[in-house]
Write a protein that holds these residues in place. Sequence first.
Motif, mmCIF file in Angstrom:
data_model
loop_
_atom_site.group_PDB
_atom_site.id
_atom_site.type_symbol
_atom_site.label_atom_id
_atom_site.label_comp_id
_atom_site.label_asym_id
_atom_site.label_seq_id
_atom_site.Cartn_x
_atom_site.Cartn_y
_atom_site.Cartn_z
ATOM 1 N N CYS A 138 4.432 11.554 16.756
ATOM 2 C CA CYS A 138 3.867 12.509 15.788
ATOM 3 C C CYS A 138 4.615 12.481 14.450
ATOM 4 N N MET A 139 4.911 11.277 13.953
ATOM 5 C CA MET A 139 5.559 11.134 12.661
ATOM 6 C C MET A 139 4.530 11.248 11.549
ATOM 7 N N ARG A 140 4.903 11.941 10.475
ATOM 8 C CA ARG A 140 4.024 12.128 9.337
ATOM 9 C C ARG A 140 4.767 11.813 8.042
ATOM 10 N N THR A 141 4.007 11.626 6.968
ATOM 11 C CA THR A 141 4.580 11.281 5.667
ATOM 12 C C THR A 141 5.684 12.255 5.286
ATOM 13 N N GLY A 142 6.824 11.695 4.886
ATOM 14 C CA GLY A 142 7.954 12.518 4.471
ATOM 15 C C GLY A 142 8.949 12.818 5.556
ATOM 16 N N ASP A 143 8.631 12.531 6.825
ATOM 17 C CA ASP A 143 9.591 12.736 7.908
ATOM 18 C C ASP A 143 10.779 11.787 7.739
ATOM 19 N N ARG A 144 11.861 12.115 8.435
ATOM 20 C CA ARG A 144 13.083 11.315 8.351
ATOM 21 C C ARG A 144 13.444 10.784 9.733
ATOM 22 N N PHE A 145 13.560 9.487 9.834
ATOM 23 C CA PHE A 145 13.895 8.832 11.102
ATOM 24 C C PHE A 145 15.278 8.198 10.969
ATOM 25 N N VAL A 157 8.102 4.048 9.851
ATOM 26 C CA VAL A 157 8.482 4.662 8.580
ATOM 27 C C VAL A 157 7.641 4.090 7.445
ATOM 28 N N ILE A 158 7.522 2.765 7.398
ATOM 29 C CA ILE A 158 6.751 2.118 6.337
ATOM 30 C C ILE A 158 5.276 2.495 6.440
ATOM 31 N N CYS A 159 4.743 2.542 7.646
ATOM 32 C CA CYS A 159 3.321 2.849 7.819
ATOM 33 C C CYS A 159 2.976 4.277 7.396
ATOM 34 N N THR A 160 3.940 5.185 7.426
ATOM 35 C CA THR A 160 3.661 6.592 7.130
ATOM 36 C C THR A 160 4.241 7.065 5.805
ATOM 37 N N GLY A 161 4.955 6.207 5.092
ATOM 38 C CA GLY A 161 5.576 6.650 3.847
ATOM 39 C C GLY A 161 6.702 7.632 4.094
ATOM 40 N N SER A 162 7.430 7.418 5.183
ATOM 41 C CA SER A 162 8.519 8.312 5.566
ATOM 42 C C SER A 162 9.857 7.745 5.103
ATOM 43 N N THR A 163 10.941 8.363 5.556
ATOM 44 C CA THR A 163 12.285 7.954 5.159
ATOM 45 C C THR A 163 13.035 7.374 6.344
ATOM 46 N N LEU A 164 13.650 6.221 6.132
ATOM 47 C CA LEU A 164 14.485 5.581 7.140
ATOM 48 C C LEU A 164 15.944 5.873 6.806
ATOM 49 N N ILE A 165 16.623 6.535 7.731
ATOM 50 C CA ILE A 165 18.064 6.750 7.586
ATOM 51 C C ILE A 165 18.745 5.727 8.489
ATOM 52 N N MET A 166 19.342 4.724 7.890
ATOM 53 C CA MET A 166 19.918 3.601 8.628
ATOM 54 C C MET A 166 21.431 3.739 8.694
ATOM 55 N N SER A 167 21.970 3.840 9.896
ATOM 56 C CA SER A 167 23.411 3.870 10.092
ATOM 57 C C SER A 167 23.906 2.441 10.281
ATOM 58 N N PHE A 214 17.359 4.823 -1.832
ATOM 59 C CA PHE A 214 16.351 4.091 -2.590
ATOM 60 C C PHE A 214 14.991 4.748 -2.384
ATOM 61 N N THR A 215 14.251 4.965 -3.470
ATOM 62 C CA THR A 215 12.842 5.325 -3.336
ATOM 63 C C THR A 215 12.060 4.068 -2.983
ATOM 64 N N TYR A 216 10.791 4.263 -2.604
ATOM 65 C CA TYR A 216 9.953 3.100 -2.321
ATOM 66 C C TYR A 216 9.828 2.207 -3.558
ATOM 67 N N GLU A 217 9.631 2.802 -4.743
ATOM 68 C CA GLU A 217 9.481 2.003 -5.958
ATOM 69 C C GLU A 217 10.745 1.223 -6.270
ATOM 70 N N ALA A 218 11.894 1.869 -6.157
ATOM 71 C CA ALA A 218 13.157 1.199 -6.451
ATOM 72 C C ALA A 218 13.408 0.065 -5.464
ATOM 73 N N GLU A 267 0.825 -1.204 0.000
ATOM 74 C CA GLU A 267 0.000 0.000 0.000
ATOM 75 C C GLU A 267 0.864 1.260 0.000
ATOM 76 N N THR A 268 1.888 1.266 0.843
ATOM 77 C CA THR A 268 2.760 2.434 0.929
ATOM 78 C C THR A 268 3.495 2.669 -0.390
ATOM 79 N N VAL A 269 3.961 1.581 -1.014
ATOM 80 C CA VAL A 269 4.640 1.714 -2.311
ATOM 81 C C VAL A 269 3.695 2.315 -3.347
ATOM 82 N N SER A 270 2.430 1.862 -3.348
ATOM 83 C CA SER A 270 1.472 2.368 -4.332
ATOM 84 C C SER A 270 1.150 3.844 -4.110
ATOM 85 N N LEU A 271 1.165 4.300 -2.865
ATOM 86 C CA LEU A 271 0.813 5.687 -2.549
ATOM 87 C C LEU A 271 2.008 6.638 -2.598
ATOM 88 N N TYR A 272 3.168 6.147 -2.166
ATOM 89 C CA TYR A 272 4.321 7.025 -1.987
ATOM 90 C C TYR A 272 5.554 6.499 -2.711
#
Length: 521
Positions: free
Chosen positions: A209-216, A235-245, A40-44, A17-22
């Motif tokens: 209070c995470m929203r679509t497009g936020d960065r975690f 991140v997946i539930c909101t269509g946000s960005t995961l910054i993984m160290s 990576f974008t969600y589609e990629a 669902e998230t891939v289809s929307l965001y």
Amino acid sequence: MIADIVGNRTLKSQWDETVSLYGENLFLKFISVQDEISSFTYEAFDRNVKQAANLLLSLGIQKGDFVGLHLHNRPEYLACWLAIAQIGAVSIPINEHFQAGECSYIIQKCSISHLIAEPCSIGIYLEHYDKFRLQTLILAGGESLDPRVVSLAPAMERQPYALTGQIAVGSEDTAVILFTSGTTRNPKGVVYTHANVVYGGLLHAEQICMRTGDRFLTAMPCYHMDFQEMAAAPVICTGSTLIMSEHYSARRFWRQIYEHKADFTDTMSIMNRTLMMQPVQPWEKDHCLKQVYFSMGLSDEEKTAFEERFGVRLLNSYGMTETVSAVTCVPPWGSQHWPSVGRPALSYEIKIVDEQGNTLPAGTEGEICVHGVPGRSLVKGYYQEEEATSRLLDPEGWLHSGDWGYLDEEGWLFFLGRCGHIIKRAGENISCTEVESVLTSHPLVADAAVIGVPDPIRGQAVKAFLQLKENAAVTEEEIIRYCEERLAYFKIPTQLAFVTEFPRTATGKIKKNLLNQEESQ
């Protein structure tokens, strides 16, 4: 059908669902230890997920099969974790630091025959291939000429971008088995349904209070619930960005927060303390953080110093692997009632009970119990551990945490420590966490652990283990005087020991059971 915030959603359907929307949104930014960036974008990333899922299907892995993941933080972990969910199999993350004996316990416990490893861990499985009775061994990162090994990247490239098989996955199906950090002799496998995974993501996104497009941004290990439920899932539930160290580095962490414009991050007390040891930088407060999600105790002085130095608010919280998410978290606004860990989230109830299970009034210390729905807001139990599961969950849906605390008149929860880490001295209950917070507030102490040891007269005595900051020197007498100014007389340690380092779990918790073992020898 159960009507709740999850409904019939699964990790598979939530991702799709998230891939289809965001799809064009940035999903993952990976920071390697060499500071190389992969984005990576969600589609990629979805193309990687579907290719990995098709590869697993082609290797004969089916719905319900267990797949071990012996990987550290890297994009391949997320691709495989999501791919396993796509085909209805069950992922079983393995601590990246585990050696052959520890891996053997989990593999035999779960009868794992399919495993994905990386170059630094695959040697364990090649050496014990026959003993482990592996059917499938996949190498993530690099290529292998060993005929027993499937190299992930080239094998994925031969797979189509669309899922080749449509597998029905239900919200009550098992998605993940997370093995606890090992503060007991053998870790227990905590069973997560698909509903659990999605529930944790939805709830935690609302808590912070995470929203679509936020960065975690997170440096938590991917095989731990703090990564899966506190970072990846919201991140997946909101269509946000995961910054993984790839790995936590106190020297690099805050610069990563600053340079990658993170809106959220999560820390443990050991991280806060090591960050405070770094040289002050002029740009430290020029970040985008809204707040820092935080768990485990800091002293009043440590909390205030951290918030003032970095210009950000710490959100204190309480939860455990078995509760899926944080069952309490202080709000991002208003009073935090420090050192409270917050009030119950909307879907949870909390009560405090005595040793007989009787509910205790406000202000009375006892065991923390959490009410929820097993398989959704709470886990169903431990894998093949019926006795331990029955101790964890009672027939009324109350989870018995094994943690010690109290509720005040307004319903704020105050965490005092593990029940086994409450010292009973001459009729007084002493919280190890409270004493540790005082000790770590000393300017020369890097970390501390407090345990109870036998005392022939008072039942137990308070013993403190101290790790000093680099090149620091302090006497026992100075430590005792420091405690006398801040603690009631019966809480003051009567025994002190200095250590160079502590044995720790994956998320930095001190393994007090090992300290207790040393005392009993």
